[in-house]
Design an enzyme around this catalytic site. Structure first.
Site, PDB file in Angstrom:
ATOM      1  N   CYS A  38      -7.652  -6.404 -10.339  1.00 10.92           N
ATOM      2  CA  CYS A  38      -6.782  -7.585 -10.410  1.00 10.92           C
ATOM      3  C   CYS A  38      -7.328  -8.629 -11.381  1.00 10.92           C
ATOM      4  O   CYS A  38      -6.559  -9.317 -12.054  1.00 10.92           O
ATOM      5  CB  CYS A  38      -6.591  -8.174  -9.029  1.00 10.92           C
ATOM      6  SG  CYS A  38      -5.524  -7.108  -8.028  1.00 10.92           S
TER       7      CYS A  38
ATOM      8  N   CYS B  24      -2.110  -4.264  -5.507  1.00  5.69           N
ATOM      9  CA  CYS B  24      -2.712  -5.436  -4.865  1.00  5.69           C
ATOM     10  C   CYS B  24      -1.776  -6.652  -4.962  1.00  5.69           C
ATOM     11  O   CYS B  24      -0.885  -6.711  -5.805  1.00  5.69           O
ATOM     12  CB  CYS B  24      -4.018  -5.814  -5.540  1.00  5.69           C
ATOM     13  SG  CYS B  24      -5.316  -4.574  -5.445  1.00  5.69           S
TER      14      CYS B  24
ATOM     15  N   GLU C 192       0.810  -1.218   0.000  1.00  2.00           N
ATOM     16  CA  GLU C 192       0.000   0.000   0.000  1.00  2.00           C
ATOM     17  C   GLU C 192       0.847   1.274   0.000  1.00  2.00           C
ATOM     18  O   GLU C 192       2.079   1.222   0.074  1.00  2.00           O
ATOM     19  CB  GLU C 192      -0.952  -0.021   1.203  1.00  2.00           C
ATOM     20  CG  GLU C 192      -1.914  -1.211   1.142  1.00  2.00           C
ATOM     21  CD  GLU C 192      -2.973  -1.199   2.208  1.00  2.00           C
ATOM     22  OE1 GLU C 192      -3.963  -1.932   2.066  1.00  2.00           O
ATOM     23  OE2 GLU C 192      -2.812  -0.453   3.206  1.00  2.00           O
ATOM     24  N   ASN C 193       0.144   2.404  -0.077  1.00  2.00           N
ATOM     25  CA  ASN C 193       0.816   3.699  -0.152  1.00  2.00           C
ATOM     26  C   ASN C 193      -0.037   4.762   0.532  1.00  2.00           C
ATOM     27  O   ASN C 193      -1.268   4.655   0.527  1.00  2.00           O
ATOM     28  CB  ASN C 193       1.020   4.064  -1.633  1.00  2.00           C
ATOM     29  CG  ASN C 193       1.982   5.224  -1.817  1.00  2.00           C
ATOM     30  OD1 ASN C 193       1.616   6.382  -1.645  1.00  2.00           O
ATOM     31  ND2 ASN C 193       3.229   4.921  -2.146  1.00  2.00           N
TER      32      ASN C 193
ATOM     33  N   GLU D 278      -2.204  -9.647  -6.126  1.00  2.00           N
ATOM     34  CA  GLU D 278      -2.189 -10.364  -7.399  1.00  2.00           C
ATOM     35  C   GLU D 278      -1.294  -9.639  -8.403  1.00  2.00           C
ATOM     36  O   GLU D 278      -0.558 -10.256  -9.165  1.00  2.00           O
ATOM     37  CB  GLU D 278      -3.611 -10.459  -7.979  1.00  2.00           C
ATOM     38  CG  GLU D 278      -4.605 -11.233  -7.126  1.00  2.00           C
ATOM     39  CD  GLU D 278      -5.337 -10.341  -6.126  1.00  2.00           C
ATOM     40  OE1 GLU D 278      -4.742  -9.353  -5.621  1.00  2.00           O
ATOM     41  OE2 GLU D 278      -6.516 -10.621  -5.851  1.00  2.00           O
TER      42      GLU D 278
ATOM     43  N   TYR E  93      -3.573   6.376  -1.584  1.00  2.00           N
ATOM     44  CA  TYR E  93      -4.196   5.061  -1.764  1.00  2.00           C
ATOM     45  C   TYR E  93      -4.126   4.508  -3.191  1.00  2.00           C
ATOM     46  O   TYR E  93      -3.857   3.320  -3.373  1.00  2.00           O
ATOM     47  CB  TYR E  93      -5.641   5.092  -1.287  1.00  2.00           C
ATOM     48  CG  TYR E  93      -5.806   5.084   0.214  1.00  2.00           C
ATOM     49  CD1 TYR E  93      -4.750   5.400   1.067  1.00  2.00           C
ATOM     50  CD2 TYR E  93      -7.028   4.758   0.799  1.00  2.00           C
ATOM     51  CE1 TYR E  93      -4.916   5.387   2.455  1.00  2.00           C
ATOM     52  CE2 TYR E  93      -7.198   4.737   2.178  1.00  2.00           C
ATOM     53  CZ  TYR E  93      -6.136   5.059   3.007  1.00  2.00           C
ATOM     54  OH  TYR E  93      -6.295   5.042   4.372  1.00  2.00           O
TER      55      TYR E  93
HETATM   56 ZN   LIG Z   1      -6.879  -6.007  -6.519  1.00  2.00          ZN
END
Ligand SMILES: [Zn+2]
Ligand SMILES: [Zn+2]
Ligand SMILES: [Zn+2]
Ligand SMILES: [Zn+2]
Lengths: 168, 168, 168, 168
Positions: A115, A79, A70-71, A81, A74
């Protein structure tokens, strides 16, 4: 619309049936389960505290793991995947046999739409996506069930031979 | 505003000066150059045909590479730098000594704003970012020069100790 | 590296000087302040609870507002600035005189790197970006100060005439 | 898996049936078609040259349009659907009756996975998504068909009352 069937990973008869249906061995199934579950602990998610682990099984038998990164901004997050596909693709892997994701919630969380779109770029529509919850229960769906009528490389004139080729 | 100074990597005196200023050895510099350049060939970029390679040097001496991984839905793409950080973070690396990127254009391309934000999450503001063009020329800037007044974890109450800790 | 100077919006002499330097009228400055501040309340941010308002002033005098719109899948979120540019561009606006953002924290938060990259696509490098904190204090920086050595359309062979043209 | 049925918009009997099934009037259907088609021309897409128009119909009868807004850094782009939701949400709209998208290709292109996830945040699962091709043919699917087993606000403890409430 597909129904979500949730099955304990400890139900060996159900797991065998799933493996037969989706072209996996039970060893592969349990390796995917263990690796996706372990990958959760590698997440960097101080904003959501929502740990996601992912693992890809290539057609040549390699497992590539990822977790969410994460950052503070946002949308800059990646993610689990997509971290896994980023690794796999840049390490030369092509041709995927299965994708697994694991979270701590029940029912098993599915890949987000973003994803699913990433998976679509690199996998056959029939690729199984196995979702594990926090108690080792699972659901399986094929990509074409999770992302029907999908938009892919072909729409932009890019050949998708990637999806069927195999390497590394 | 910082000026972009462009220097041939073959100018060993200039490289030595850069290394002294940014706390790198010349071996590290050339390893970063070679690995970032090599990483370009691992990109999946059928949409832009713009190959980007990235490599991170950790404080413990590991090199982690990445390249851009695009998607038919353009915003689903992941840039080279973020692929590299995705790998590094989920493989347990913390504490980065330098970031290098390589492209085929001149002057050397800089990380996009989204990637500068990703670097910000995991690196000290003084971290050098080395940019190589297609002819092995380079520019160097610190993160705080490329992303001044940056927005980071602190603004959301998340400790940024990550940045100074070291591991793996 | 630019220093962040923070000034109360109630200091009319300082505001006049800022306006002279950045080519704005004081009416425009205060309109930007009020609209950016108001826009915060239109954010959808149940995940971060971090309200951001943004407003763009076009060269023809129009104000276009935006706020952050988050998503359960964090990377699917759109920041305030990009919501504002999405509106503005699809409504036909080209040529921007200033960008303003407002948050509730101090010192004034700057646009994240991803948003600086978005601004880069549509604005001249000299465009002022005004950042308001929760107490009506402000900082101003030009785009070229917030995103030095930026990567833009030219690098991909796309003309950037957009930036200087004016419309609506 | 749902089958994609493609129907000419000029087939008034089929359109009537679609409208009855999905709770729309034929006037609303044709307004969605016209506005989504018109919105294509407002796209900023010099990188893909792939024009996408989107329009949302709120439960109170408002239409909000969007189109794709691309960026030299591909992942910084915003798709048409997300531009439209950015506008709608920050302008106070809640409760959506239908989403329409239009492109120039056949069969009708569907929203990418990232946009399906955006729609999921703000719409009931039964919301119809109408996809128009370049020749005014269309397909319709409900959100729950395009994004089965979806991941939404509830998984993170955020109430999704948004979806059923109505306003503006
Ligand atoms: Zn995702
Ligand atoms: Zn980037
Ligand atoms: Zn932003
Ligand atoms: Zn999309």
């Amino acid at each position: 619309m597909p129904k979500q069937v949730i099955t304990p990973s400890s139900d060996s008869s159900a797991v065998s049936n799933s493996c037969a249906e989706y072209g996996l061995t039970t060893e592969e199934f349990h390796a995917l389960r263990e690796k996706a579950t372990q990958a959760k602990s590698t997440a960097y998610c101080p904003y959501s505290n929502f740990h996601v682990g992912a693992v890809l099984l290539t057609q040549s038998g390699a497992y590539i793991s990822g977790a969410n990164v994460e950052n503070a901004s946002y949308p800059v997050a990646t993610c689990a995947e997509r971290v896994a596909f980023g690794k796999a693709i840049t390490e030369g892997h092509r041709g995927f046999k299965a994708v697994a994701v694991a979270t701590d919630i029940s029912p098993p969380a599915s890949p987000c739409g973003m994803c699913r779109q990433c998976i679509r770029e690199f996998c056959d529509l029939s690729t199984p996506i196995i979702m594990f919850d926090g108690e080792q229960k699972y659901s399986i769906m094929r990509l074409e069930q999770l992302l029907p009528l999908s938009f892919g490389p072909e729409a932009l004139g890019v050949p998708s031979q990637l999806q069927s080729s195999s390497s590394s």
